[in-house]
Design an enzyme around this catalytic site. Structure first.
Site, PDB file in Angstrom:
ATOM      1  N   HIS A  74      59.061  17.889  -2.651  1.00  0.00           N
ATOM      2  CA  HIS A  74      58.786  17.242  -3.932  1.00  0.00           C
ATOM      3  C   HIS A  74      59.884  17.443  -4.954  1.00  0.00           C
ATOM      4  CE1 HIS A  74      54.808  16.790  -2.097  1.00  0.00           C
ATOM      5  NE2 HIS A  74      54.897  15.632  -2.719  1.00  0.00           N
ATOM      6  N   ARG A 116      58.241  20.032   6.093  1.00  0.00           N
ATOM      7  CA  ARG A 116      59.101  19.013   5.474  1.00  0.00           C
ATOM      8  C   ARG A 116      60.057  19.604   4.448  1.00  0.00           C
ATOM      9  NH1 ARG A 116      54.772  15.722   1.580  1.00  0.00           N
ATOM     10  NH2 ARG A 116      56.546  15.016   0.373  1.00  0.00           N
ATOM     11  N   ASN A 138      55.248  11.119   4.850  1.00  0.00           N
ATOM     12  CA  ASN A 138      55.995  12.374   4.640  1.00  0.00           C
ATOM     13  C   ASN A 138      55.175  13.551   5.153  1.00  0.00           C
ATOM     14  OD1 ASN A 138      57.694  10.711   3.269  1.00  0.00           O
ATOM     15  ND2 ASN A 138      57.053  11.361   1.237  1.00  0.00           N
ATOM     16  N   ASP A 139      53.913  13.570   4.764  1.00  0.00           N
ATOM     17  CA  ASP A 139      53.050  14.651   5.232  1.00  0.00           C
ATOM     18  C   ASP A 139      52.566  14.402   6.641  1.00  0.00           C
ATOM     19  OD1 ASP A 139      52.845  16.721   3.325  1.00  0.00           O
ATOM     20  OD2 ASP A 139      51.873  15.300   1.971  1.00  0.00           O
ATOM     21  N   ARG A 186      52.000   9.470  -8.432  1.00  0.00           N
ATOM     22  CA  ARG A 186      51.778  10.891  -8.125  1.00  0.00           C
ATOM     23  C   ARG A 186      51.375  11.588  -9.424  1.00  0.00           C
ATOM     24  NH1 ARG A 186      56.519   9.966  -4.537  1.00  0.00           N
ATOM     25  NH2 ARG A 186      56.014  10.674  -2.430  1.00  0.00           N
ATOM     26  N   GLU A 234      47.163  11.574   6.023  1.00  0.00           N
ATOM     27  CA  GLU A 234      48.308  12.489   6.020  1.00  0.00           C
ATOM     28  C   GLU A 234      48.165  13.622   7.029  1.00  0.00           C
ATOM     29  OE1 GLU A 234      50.317  12.568   1.952  1.00  0.00           O
ATOM     30  OE2 GLU A 234      48.267  13.166   1.483  1.00  0.00           O
TER      31      GLU A 234
HETATM   32  C1  PEP Z   1      53.444  11.355   1.764  1.00  0.00           C
HETATM   33  O1  PEP Z   1      53.059  12.461   2.145  1.00  0.00           O
HETATM   34  O2  PEP Z   1      54.035  10.546   2.499  1.00  0.00           O
HETATM   35  C2  PEP Z   1      53.225  10.932   0.377  1.00  0.00           C
HETATM   36  C3  PEP Z   1      53.457   9.698  -0.007  1.00  0.00           C
HETATM   37  O3  PEP Z   1      52.831  11.882  -0.497  1.00  0.00           O
HETATM   38  P1  PEP Z   1      53.801  13.040  -1.040  1.00  0.00           P
HETATM   39  O4  PEP Z   1      55.198  12.747  -0.603  1.00  0.00           O
HETATM   40  O5  PEP Z   1      53.663  13.090  -2.511  1.00  0.00           O
HETATM   41  O6  PEP Z   1      53.225  14.269  -0.381  1.00  0.00           O
HETATM   42 MG    MG Z   2      51.714  13.576   0.869  1.00  0.00          MG
END
Ligand code: PEP
Ligand code: MG
Length: 766
Positions: A374, A650, A639-640, A480, A616
């Site tokens: 993040h 990640r 991403n998650d 977010r 996720e």
């Molecule tokens: C993700 O996990 O792909 C997502 C969009 O949320 P974040 O990146 O804020 O965890």
């Molecule tokens: Mg996420």
């Protein structure tokens, strides 16, 4: 030429021997040295050099030389196309010059000391289409090399290619091992390769950020100052901070008032100034008194068991530094302490990134983290270049040393020479110009064969809304909500939340807005929540788990969203990290109760929001049909999803190569999600970084995904990718990818791209 008595056949024979030797050896440097020795001897050339092409930095690097300054090894570097050596690689053609310096493409590298050598012959070293490097011979006598030499050197390069390719790989491996085990020497630190986490260029003095507060002690002050001067300096500091705050409010409206709250608190605290005044009256020099009292408070804060108070210690250091600067009559930086500097830090909190942005930092180099962390996401929102380099040695470079960051490629140049700086300034200028002329977005997005696709924006900060609108995002696909609150020292009230959300909805003027409920925990831990220090934060009290554990905070957020979205036509709320149907039902129940409350309180609100599930975690896939039936929409947070499906952090750059969105398991799981959404007649969108991958976006289209939400700056690129592909191609491509059980097989298909009908060789089984 008669004086040259070269036995080319003998040379080729020896090179053959050398090949075997190199393969068995581990000392690559030494073997390259022997190779240049041998080639120079046989061609009777005074100089022979090997340049290898570094695919990560996209530069040719002098790796061995006989005849040039040995100190130049590893230092002489050039981009493909630069100088005669770079031109050889670019054009993949030999260059033979009777007097090299007469060629306009000749570039002089002072480190190499090559002015005496006039004849120049270079040949590319290649394996198939892979560029490996350049082999060069030079001689002081003009017109020394002839056609036979060109042919011979080409033959040598061809023979050496395989060996040199291995050498290059081995060297890279060494470098990676070395990075992990030993700090780099000052010379090696001149160029560091990292991961590009937020694009852009930055050039400025390095400032190594640590939390030890040593910086304060280095700040000079005016020893002759009086108590009146001190009070004046305090007054001046307060005024400057107010101006600074006003300026920040334009850039970060949701958090501006919070960034300097600790500074103001201390300035207003009479005890702080009184203590200093008392020390001055007792005879302590003014700067010493300021430092002494500041140190006392810093120690108090730093020793606190509460993280948010520990963070305040840094604010106090900053404040004391500002007072000292004003005492010394130093001009105050327009923005802040870190104005136009390149910050190098071991790790940062998202709140610190916000503060750096507010203070006008040029760029940030982090010694840890991952590009989907993040901190990286936030840096992109702020348009701040960020490179993640697993190189602790960077943390010991001298303060103030110029650093150039090329965050397009992840390259860091420490104390770069003027040539490099000039090249980057030109590129930066070109980049800016290109940005402002970004390809005009069409208001709607279609594939080449007319399939409708929705491209929306991911928003982290309100300051991104104008660019999303300018680039014609079809709404906000992911807001977010946690980011604005990361710099706070207390949890916001419903009113405060409402005001931020209302600004967003107003700015979108009724268009679709998707609020994601609080996704804190993991790498986003607001100091005041006291959930820091979990052994496995990514598996801890994160996201919806936190919200359901604190229903009062969750309810407050949901109410703020429903109230803010009263005029939004398509208001969506989605819940992150849902791992069971039960969690979704609990969350939905809180929304239903909040709607009832608002109704009975007669507060204006949106009464029919769509409720979505973020996919996720892998457990959601096993119950995907039921989730798709009960939810109004699905949003896949890749991403998650990749992190949890593959079990790869990640945030951790060390395992970045295992973080593979194209993994067959990921691709097949995504297909299951898309199928379930289609069966239930619901939308499944992608809001993770995977939608930005030019190879994977056609796959996502091919499995039936029709909406994407991406960083607003990427909207034109994503629209362009969608427009370039037809649905038929995308579907065939997806089908080919889905049958591959290995990463290797997937890679092969990805390389062939969606526009090629059959990438597989004829030998492959049907
Ligand atoms: C993700 O996990 O792909 C997502 C969009 O949320 P974040 O990146 O804020 O965890
Ligand atoms: Mg996420």
């Amino acid at each position: 030429m008669q004086d040259k008595d070269r036995d080319h056949l003998d040379l080729l024979y020896n090179i053959g021997e050398l090949t075997a030797l190199i393969r068995e050896s581990t000392d690559v440097g030494n073997l390259l040295a022997r190779t240049v020795d041998m080639v120079s001897q046989h061609l009777q050339a005074e100089v022979c050099s090997i340049y290898l092409y570094d695919e990560t930095s996209l530069e040719l690097v002098l790796k061995a030389t006989k005849g040039l300054n040995p100190e130049a090894v590893d230092k002489v570097r050039m981009a493909c196309g630069i100088g005669l050596v770079g031109a050889t690689l670019e054009e993949m053609q030999p260059i033979c010059e009777g007097d090299a310096q007469c060629n306009p493409r000749f570039k002089y590298f002072p480190e190499a000391c090559e002015e005496a050598f006039r004849s120049f012959l270079s040949v590319p070293i290649q394996r198939g289409v892979v560029r490996i490097g350049v082999l060069v011979v030079q001689h002081s006598q003009p017109n020394y090399f002839d056609e036979t030499d060109v042919r011979t050197l080409r033959a040598i390069a061809a023979q050496l290619a395989g060996v040199l390719e291995n050498a290059r790989l081995l060297m890279n491996l060494r470098r990676l091992e070395g990075e992990q085990d030993h700090p780099m020497t000052a010379a090696e630190l001149r160029f560091v390769k990292g991961l590009a986490a937020s694009p852009g260029f930055a050039h400025g003095p390095a400032v190594v950020f640590d939390r030890s507060h040593a910086r304060l002690l280095e700040t000079a002050g005016e020893a002759q100052a009086t108590e009146d001067d001190f009070h004046r300096a305090v007054q001046q500091t307060a005024e400057q901070l107010e101006q600074l705050q006003e300026r920040i409010a334009e850039r970060l409206p949701e958090s501006a008032s919070l960034i300097f709250s600790a500074h103001f608190m201390m300035l207003k605290d009479a005890q702080f100034t009184d203590r200093i005044a008392a020390m001055i009256q007792a005879g302590t020099a003014v700067p010493e008194a300021v430092k002494e009292v500041a140190r006392h408070y810093i120690e108090l804060f730093a020793a606190s068991p509460h993280q948010y108070l520990q963070e305040k210690a840094k604010d106090l250091e900053d404040l004391a530094g500002r007072i000292l600067k004003n005492l010394a009559g130093q001009p105050w930086e327009e923005h802040g302490f870190y104005d136009r500097q390149v910050v190098i830090a071991p790790a940062l909190y998202p709140s610190e990134i916000l503060k750096f942005a507010a203070e006008g930092v040029a760029g940030i180099v982090l010694a840890s983290g991952g590009v989907t962390s993040h901190v990286a996401i936030l840096a992109r929102s702020l348009g701040m270049p960020l490179i993640i380099a697993n190189q602790p040695g960077l943390l010991s470079i001298p303060q103030g040393l110029p650093v150039l960051m090329d965050a397009e490629l992840g390259n860091i140049y420490v104390d770069p020479d003027s040539d490099i700086v000039h090249t980057f300034e030109m590129r930066n200028h070109a980049r800016r110009t290109a940005e402002t002329h970004a390809e005009a977005m069409l208001p709607e997005t279609y594939t080449r064969d007319g399939e409708r696709v929705y491209v929306r924006a991911n928003i982290n900060l309100l300051s991104e809304v104008p660019i999303a609108s300018e680039l014609k995002a079809e709404g906000i696909g992911l807001y977010r909500t946690e980011f604005p609150f990361l710099v706070r020292s207390t949890y916001p009230s419903e009113e405060e939340e409402y005001r931020v959300y209302k600004r967003l909805c107003d700015a979108m003027a009724g268009r679709l807005v998707t609020f994601r409920t609080l996704d804190i925990g993991g790498d986003k831990v607001p100091a005041y929540l006291e959930i820091a220090g979990e052994p496995n934060p990514q598996l801890g009290l994160r996201s919806i788990r936190f919200s359901l554990r604190h229903p009062e905070l969750f309810r407050q957020q949901v109410r703020a969203i429903l109230r803010a979205g009263v005029d939004t036509l398509d208001l969506r709320i989605m819940f992150p990290m849902i791992s069971s149907l039960d969690e979704f039902r609990q969350a939905r129940k809180i929304v239903a109760e909040s709607l009832d409350e608002l109704k009975s309180e007669r507060l204006p609100h949106h009464s029919t929001p769509s409720l979505g599930v973020m996919i996720e975690v892998p457990s959601a896939v096993e119950i995907i049909d039921e989730l798709a039936q009960e939810a109004d929409f699905l949003a896949i947070g890749t991403n998650d999803f990749v992190q949890y499906l593959l079990g790869v952090d990640r945030m951790n750059e060390r395992v970045a190569d295992a973080y593979r969105p194209e993994h067959p398991s990921v691709l097949r799981a995504l297909k299951r999600i898309a199928d379930a959404a289609r069966r239930a007649g619901k939308e499944a969108s992608i809001c993770g970084e995977m939608a930005l991958d030019r190879d994977l976006l056609p796959f996502l289209l091919g499995i039936g995904i029709r909406s994407f939400s991406v960083d607003p700056h990427q909207l034109p690129a994503v629209q362009g990718l969608v427009r370039a592909v037809s649905l038929a191609e995308a579907e065939a491509y997806a089908a080919r990818l889905l049958i591959e059980p290995t990463l290797e097989g997937v890679q092969r298909v990805l390389q062939s791209g969606p526009n090629r009908s059959n990438p597989k060789s004829l030998d492959d089984p049907p």
